[in-house]
Enzyme design. Structure first.
Site, mmCIF file in Angstrom:
data_model
loop_
_atom_site.group_PDB
_atom_site.id
_atom_site.type_symbol
_atom_site.label_atom_id
_atom_site.label_comp_id
_atom_site.label_asym_id
_atom_site.label_seq_id
_atom_site.Cartn_x
_atom_site.Cartn_y
_atom_site.Cartn_z
ATOM 1 N N HIS A 1 -2.857 -9.813 9.575
ATOM 2 C CA HIS A 1 -3.885 -10.288 10.560
ATOM 3 C C HIS A 1 -4.772 -11.225 10.428
ATOM 4 O O HIS A 1 -5.458 -11.318 9.290
ATOM 5 C CB HIS A 1 -4.631 -9.055 11.514
ATOM 6 N N ALA B 1 3.121 6.607 -7.314
ATOM 7 C CA ALA B 1 2.818 7.093 -6.123
ATOM 8 C C ALA B 1 1.536 6.545 -5.527
ATOM 9 O O ALA B 1 0.335 6.029 -6.100
ATOM 10 C CB ALA B 1 2.398 8.622 -6.390
ATOM 11 N N ALA C 1 0.021 4.416 -10.447
ATOM 12 C CA ALA C 1 -0.321 5.000 -9.107
ATOM 13 C C ALA C 1 -1.450 4.603 -8.742
ATOM 14 O O ALA C 1 -2.478 4.306 -9.260
ATOM 15 C CB ALA C 1 -0.339 6.501 -9.344
ATOM 16 N N ASN D 1 10.874 8.246 -3.125
ATOM 17 C CA ASN D 1 10.503 9.707 -2.839
ATOM 18 C C ASN D 1 9.772 9.527 -1.436
ATOM 19 O O ASN D 1 10.022 8.638 -0.809
ATOM 20 C CB ASN D 1 9.530 9.943 -3.912
#
Length: 183
Positions: A113, A140, A158, A83
């Site tokens: 990092h 999502a 999600a 998506n």
């Protein structure tokens, strides 16, 4: 110039090397072209993706917009649906298996990092590959961090932040993401 071997080694390197940006801009231009191709022109989108990505399997759909540091370090299997708003921080390799579904606003990140501010301020970075197994569904807003492997047929709920490997055939969610149910 920093070599690809160094970039993919997992060791710290200077990511602010200006020659890296020169190479990266070519891929950024391809991404721009992809993101500005008419939605109805799927053929043109596929042509650009095949040039941009390291590998693109059969019958894949990636809804624009797409964002990647490179593109060339992302390897996508067959029958994958992505998506909109996928972000690929693909300084190291990202492997996405077959029959994978990726929801909107997902980030797959290979770059990290150092904790020491002094090193971060010098532009230091390390990269670790990400592996998404066959049959995985990422809901999502999922974020997958460097070095993570998600086993086949697993569903990630999600909004989850996946900080560690998740085994095959489970449902996992949360921040940090944890296995909630075996399938």
């Amino acid at each position: 110039m920093v070599t690809e071997e160094v970039i993919k080694s997992g060791e710290l390197y200077d990511a602010s090397d200006s020659e890296l940006y020169e190479v990266q801009w070519r891929y950024n231009d391809l991404m721009y072209e992809y993101n500005h191709t008419r939605p109805s022109n799927r053929r043109k989108q596929q042509e650009i993706l095949k040039e941009l990505l390291g590998e693109l399997g059969e019958d894949c759909v990636i809804e624009p917009p797409l964002r990647a540091n490179w593109g060339k370090n992302t390897h996508i299997g067959d029958h994958v649906y992505v998506n909109f708003n996928l972000t690929l921080v693909d300084d190291a390799d990202i492997y996405i298996g077959n029959h994978v579904m990726i929801g909107p606003n997902v980030t797959l990140a290979t770059a990290g990092h150092p904790l020491e501010a002094e090193l971060r301020n010098k532009g230091m970075q390390f990269n670790k590959p990400v592996h998404i197994g066959d049959g995985v569904w990422l809901g999502a807003g999922v974020i997958v961090l460097p070095g993570v492997t998600i086993g086949e047929n697993t569903t990630i709920g999600a909004g989850s932040v996946v900080t560690k490997d998740i085994p095959a055939n489970v449902v996992a969610y949360g921040n940090p993401c944890k296995v909630q149910k075996m399938l």
